[in-house]
Scaffold this motif. Structure first.
Motif, PDB file in Angstrom:
ATOM      1  N   GLY A 172       0.780  -1.233   0.000  1.00 37.95           N
ATOM      2  CA  GLY A 172       0.000   0.000   0.000  1.00 37.95           C
ATOM      3  C   GLY A 172       0.808   1.278   0.000  1.00 37.95           C
ATOM      4  N   TYR A 173       2.127   1.183  -0.211  1.00 37.53           N
ATOM      5  CA  TYR A 173       2.990   2.362  -0.322  1.00 37.53           C
ATOM      6  C   TYR A 173       3.329   2.583  -1.799  1.00 37.53           C
ATOM      7  CZ  TYR A 173       3.928   2.096   4.742  1.00 37.53           C
ATOM      8  OH  TYR A 173       3.813   2.062   6.110  1.00 37.53           O
ATOM      9  N   ARG A 174       3.849   3.778  -2.095  1.00 35.46           N
ATOM     10  CA  ARG A 174       4.364   4.042  -3.436  1.00 35.46           C
ATOM     11  C   ARG A 174       5.871   3.784  -3.447  1.00 35.46           C
ATOM     12  NH1 ARG A 174       1.405   8.393  -2.119  1.00 35.46           N
ATOM     13  NH2 ARG A 174       3.202   9.802  -2.052  1.00 35.46           N
ATOM     14  N   ARG A 175       6.381   3.399  -4.612  1.00 37.96           N
ATOM     15  CA  ARG A 175       7.800   3.077  -4.715  1.00 37.96           C
ATOM     16  C   ARG A 175       8.696   4.281  -4.465  1.00 37.96           C
ATOM     17  NH1 ARG A 175       8.266  -0.806 -10.091  1.00 37.96           N
ATOM     18  NH2 ARG A 175       7.081  -2.594  -9.260  1.00 37.96           N
ATOM     19  N   SER A 176       8.150   5.468  -4.564  1.00 33.48           N
ATOM     20  CA  SER A 176       8.942   6.687  -4.372  1.00 33.48           C
ATOM     21  C   SER A 176       9.029   7.092  -2.902  1.00 33.48           C
ATOM     22  CB  SER A 176       8.323   7.835  -5.176  1.00 33.48           C
ATOM     23  OG  SER A 176       6.979   8.053  -4.769  1.00 33.48           O
ATOM     24  N   PHE A 177       8.874   6.123  -1.988  1.00 34.52           N
ATOM     25  CA  PHE A 177       8.889   6.439  -0.561  1.00 34.52           C
ATOM     26  C   PHE A 177      10.196   7.124  -0.159  1.00 34.52           C
ATOM     27  CE2 PHE A 177      10.599   2.116  -0.890  1.00 34.52           C
ATOM     28  CZ  PHE A 177      11.753   2.191  -0.127  1.00 34.52           C
ATOM     29  N   VAL A 178      10.114   7.960   0.884  1.00 32.94           N
ATOM     30  CA  VAL A 178      11.310   8.595   1.441  1.00 32.94           C
ATOM     31  C   VAL A 178      11.681   7.871   2.731  1.00 32.94           C
ATOM     32  CG1 VAL A 178      10.845  10.852   0.444  1.00 32.94           C
ATOM     33  CG2 VAL A 178       9.946  10.313   2.698  1.00 32.94           C
ATOM     34  N   ILE A 179      12.954   7.958   3.098  1.00 32.68           N
ATOM     35  CA  ILE A 179      13.439   7.306   4.318  1.00 32.68           C
ATOM     36  C   ILE A 179      13.849   8.380   5.310  1.00 32.68           C
ATOM     37  CG2 ILE A 179      15.144   5.721   5.277  1.00 32.68           C
ATOM     38  CD1 ILE A 179      15.396   4.499   2.459  1.00 32.68           C
ATOM     39  N   TYR A 244       2.029   7.622  14.855  1.00 35.17           N
ATOM     40  CA  TYR A 244       3.290   7.798  14.129  1.00 35.17           C
ATOM     41  C   TYR A 244       3.287   6.991  12.836  1.00 35.17           C
ATOM     42  CZ  TYR A 244       8.380   7.132  13.318  1.00 35.17           C
ATOM     43  OH  TYR A 244       9.639   7.050  12.785  1.00 35.17           O
ATOM     44  N   GLN A 245       2.840   5.737  12.918  1.00 37.54           N
ATOM     45  CA  GLN A 245       2.801   4.893  11.717  1.00 37.54           C
ATOM     46  C   GLN A 245       1.789   5.417  10.698  1.00 37.54           C
ATOM     47  OE1 GLN A 245       5.863   3.372  12.294  1.00 37.54           O
ATOM     48  NE2 GLN A 245       4.925   1.936  10.880  1.00 37.54           N
ATOM     49  N   LYS A 246       0.674   5.928  11.188  1.00 33.58           N
ATOM     50  CA  LYS A 246      -0.320   6.519  10.278  1.00 33.58           C
ATOM     51  C   LYS A 246       0.275   7.723   9.550  1.00 33.58           C
ATOM     52  CE  LYS A 246      -4.518   5.186  12.818  1.00 33.58           C
ATOM     53  NZ  LYS A 246      -5.645   5.691  13.643  1.00 33.58           N
ATOM     54  N   ASP A 247       0.989   8.561  10.306  1.00 31.09           N
ATOM     55  CA  ASP A 247       1.600   9.757   9.708  1.00 31.09           C
ATOM     56  C   ASP A 247       2.669   9.373   8.680  1.00 31.09           C
ATOM     57  OD1 ASP A 247      -0.013  11.270  11.328  1.00 31.09           O
ATOM     58  OD2 ASP A 247       1.550  11.765  12.787  1.00 31.09           O
ATOM     59  N   LEU A 248       3.449   8.330   9.003  1.00 34.23           N
ATOM     60  CA  LEU A 248       4.478   7.877   8.061  1.00 34.23           C
ATOM     61  C   LEU A 248       3.847   7.414   6.752  1.00 34.23           C
ATOM     62  CD1 LEU A 248       6.969   5.808  10.295  1.00 34.23           C
ATOM     63  CD2 LEU A 248       7.376   8.035   9.259  1.00 34.23           C
ATOM     64  N   LYS A 249       2.773   6.648   6.861  1.00 34.51           N
ATOM     65  CA  LYS A 249       2.147   6.123   5.644  1.00 34.51           C
ATOM     66  C   LYS A 249       1.512   7.245   4.825  1.00 34.51           C
ATOM     67  CE  LYS A 249      -0.159   2.054   3.940  1.00 34.51           C
ATOM     68  NZ  LYS A 249      -0.716   0.730   4.282  1.00 34.51           N
ATOM     69  N   THR A 250       0.921   8.229   5.525  1.00 32.86           N
ATOM     70  CA  THR A 250       0.355   9.381   4.816  1.00 32.86           C
ATOM     71  C   THR A 250       1.434  10.126   4.039  1.00 32.86           C
ATOM     72  OG1 THR A 250      -1.368   9.645   6.497  1.00 32.86           O
ATOM     73  CG2 THR A 250      -0.892  11.554   5.108  1.00 32.86           C
ATOM     74  N   ALA A 251       2.605  10.237   4.637  1.00 28.34           N
ATOM     75  CA  ALA A 251       3.731  10.928   3.996  1.00 28.34           C
ATOM     76  C   ALA A 251       4.501  10.028   3.037  1.00 28.34           C
ATOM     77  CB  ALA A 251       4.677  11.477   5.058  1.00 28.34           C
ATOM     78  N   ASN A 252       4.065   8.763   2.895  1.00 28.94           N
ATOM     79  CA  ASN A 252       4.780   7.773   2.091  1.00 28.94           C
ATOM     80  C   ASN A 252       6.248   7.712   2.521  1.00 28.94           C
ATOM     81  OD1 ASN A 252       4.623   5.789  -0.007  1.00 28.94           O
ATOM     82  ND2 ASN A 252       5.805   7.138  -1.336  1.00 28.94           N
ATOM     83  N   ALA A 253       6.419   7.588   3.827  1.00 28.15           N
ATOM     84  CA  ALA A 253       7.760   7.605   4.418  1.00 28.15           C
ATOM     85  C   ALA A 253       7.974   6.367   5.284  1.00 28.15           C
ATOM     86  CB  ALA A 253       7.958   8.861   5.261  1.00 28.15           C
ATOM     87  N   LEU A 254       9.225   5.981   5.412  1.00 29.25           N
ATOM     88  CA  LEU A 254       9.631   4.878   6.287  1.00 29.25           C
ATOM     89  C   LEU A 254      10.762   5.356   7.173  1.00 29.25           C
ATOM     90  CD1 LEU A 254       9.993   1.938   3.687  1.00 29.25           C
ATOM     91  CD2 LEU A 254       7.899   2.729   4.789  1.00 29.25           C
ATOM     92  N   ASP A 255      10.854   4.805   8.365  1.00 30.31           N
ATOM     93  CA  ASP A 255      12.067   5.031   9.151  1.00 30.31           C
ATOM     94  C   ASP A 255      12.979   3.817   8.955  1.00 30.31           C
ATOM     95  OD1 ASP A 255      11.182   2.995  10.856  1.00 30.31           O
ATOM     96  OD2 ASP A 255      10.412   4.381  12.372  1.00 30.31           O
TER      97      ASP A 255
END
Length: 519
Positions: A172-179, A244-255
């Motif tokens: 459910g993420y996009r490949r252009s995710f940021v880290i 935090y996890q909801k916010d990360l997914k909204t931003a298409n971001a991973l830690d």
């Protein structure tokens, strides 16, 4: 050179020209043509094609300059292998030669080999060694074929990042995710606390971040973590973790911890994807196995369960990352996970003197849980180890200074190194050295990507790529200064306010995004 398949060779020779095949004990195939004069070149052809040897009985250039244990570690390529490599025993040499052996002698395609190291620097150095080793061998053989592909090499995080770039859309993420780096993750946690109206003075965001990181290292999602959330603080962590996890997914971001946790989740939820990567990584090598945590252990077990050609290298005597969730029992339990594992002990130390080896062995012998091995060396005895108990930090640093000044007449200052437990301890050392005109170089004080200007430009790039990245937006909305204060930032980030300064900033970002799209 080719490996002879005897049945195929005999069948082919009879069908072609009634050749007589002789297979020697050394797999030397000699073909003699019995008839068919028109195929007079056939015997030469067959001899050229089928003259081969058993590589296990011949010396390979890759095995040169290796000791008996290193050779065994290199040549034992099939099935699970545990290499217990003591300090200074040449494990990096064994690893690089093992990979080169797989490619050069076993003809394994480099892309079917996965080598996981503890740092990207170690991976880079290993690549250079393998490239140099294979290049030297091919040069000796008179071939100058270049290796355009090397095995998959990197840290757990870098390997998982590459896998997710190809597969993360299945979660459910996009490949252009940021880290997000450590600082960005902390900012995102503070945002989550603000959204939940949790007082940051009462509940330390850094402590909450550490608890969340620990949960991810144990592969506990927010839902799975809830039963473990005991007491008031535990409930706070659970709520922040979920937001935090909801916010990360909204931003298409991973830690960083997500990289491994989501890769494991991907493999467990999509077995066909797991099978594809298992077939790619037919040979797996893991360095510093004693420093793996549960998430890393689980990832390795999933990837290796099909072919079981897994080689782990490590030393429980050197396990120092327990504070980061590493479990040295992973290496002690390897034989339980893989009952048919071959255990190779590399106990000869090439680095230290006998007195240092003896002192280290006497200390480690007191460990209750440890592997059975004993380091030894052919090096000189050397000076005995010294333990100095100081009264305070001034006394301690003064002892170090005195030792350096006494020995600098016999050694270069560059030959000395001072290790300390925390960065805060460097201050007193630096003060004493400056007072006594002793030049020094501080290593690892500030990494390149930790510099403010680098973080700022990366935040711009991330925001261009992802307009929903709140963390990057808050970092650079007033960098360089645009007269947008903290109150204006907080107000305008939550609503569509008509602040002309913020509107101008948004117009600039939209223009940069349109420029990016042109490429």
């Amino acid at each position: 050179m080719l490996h002879c398949d005897v049945a195929t060779l005999q069948h082919f020779s009879i069908a072609a020209c009634d050749c007589f095949c002789y297979i020697s004990p050394f797999c030397l195939c000699v073909c003699v043509c019995l008839r068919a004069p028109q195929l007079i070149g056939a015997p030469i052809f067959f001899i050229k094609m089928f003259f081969c040897y058993n590589i296990d009985t011949m010396d390979s250039p890759i095995l040169k300059d290796l000791n008996k244990e290193q050779i065994e570690a290199v040549k034992t390529t099939e099935g699970p292998v545990l290499i217990l490599a003591g300090a200074g025993s040449g494990k990096t040499k064994a690893l690089t030669h093992r990979i080169a052996y797989l490619i050069q002698e076993k003809k394994i395609h480099p892309q079917n080999i996965l080598a996981v190291t503890f740092t990207n620097k170690a991976a880079g150095e290993m690549k250079l060694r393998i490239d140099k080793l294979l290049g030297a061998i091919r040069s000796q053989k008179g071939t100058h074929e270049q290796i355009f592909q090397l095995p998959w090499m990197g840290t757990f995080h870098s390997v998982c990042s590459k896998i997710l770039r190809k597969e993360i859309q299945n979660l459910g993420y996009r490949r252009s995710f940021v880290i997000y780096n450590e600082d960005e993750s902390l900012i995102a946690i503070k945002h989550a606390m603000d959204d939940l109206n949790i007082d940051k003075k009462e509940s330390n965001p850094k402590t909450i971040k550490n608890f969340i990181s620990g949960a991810k290292n144990e592969l506990l999602s927010p839902k799975k973590y809830q039963p473990y959330a005991r007491g008031y603080f535990g409930e706070i962590v659970s709520k922040v973790y979920e937001q935090y996890q909801k916010d990360l997914k909204t931003a298409n971001a991973l830690d960083f911890d997500d990289l491994i946790m989501l890769t494991v989740e991907l493999f467990e939820r999509h077995l066909e994807i797991l099978s594809r990567w298992q077939n790619l990584f037919r040979y797996i090598l893991i360095d510093e196995y004693q420093d793996t945590n549960f998430a890393q252990y689980k990832l390795v077990k999933l990837l290796a369960q099909k072919h079981k050609n897994i080689c782990v290298v490590g030393d429980d005597f050197q396990a120092i990352y327990g504070f980061r969730g590493a479990n040295f029992r992973n290496i002690l339990d390897f034989e339980k996970d893989y009952p048919k594992a071959k255990v190779i002990k590399m106990e000869q130390n090439y680095r230290s003197t006998k007195s240092i080896i003896t002192a280290a062995q006497k200390v480690i012998e007191k460990n209750v849980l440890r592997s059975e091995k004993e380091l030894w060396t052919q090096n000189e005895d050397g000076l005995p180890s010294t333990v100095f108990e100081a009264r305070n930090e001034i006394d301690e640093v003064d002892f170090v200074r005195t030792e350096i000044e006494a020995l600098k007449n016999f050694h270069k200052l560059n030959d000395f190194v001072i290790l300390y437990r925390t960065n805060a301890q460097s201050r007193i050392l630096e003060e004493i050295f400056m007072q006594n005109n002793i030049p020094y170089r501080l290593i690892g004080a500030l990494r390149f990507y930790e510099r403010k200007e680098i973080k700022d430009i990366l935040s711009y790039l991330k925001l261009i790529l992802n307009a929903e990245d709140r963390v990057s937006l808050k970092r650079i909305i007033n960098v360089p200064p645009r007269g947008i204060g903290i109150k204006s930032q907080n107000a305008n980030l939550k609503s569509q306010n008509e602040n002309p300064k913020i509107i101008k900033f948004q117009e600039m970002m939209n223009h940069l995004r349109s420029e990016y799209q042109c490429y």
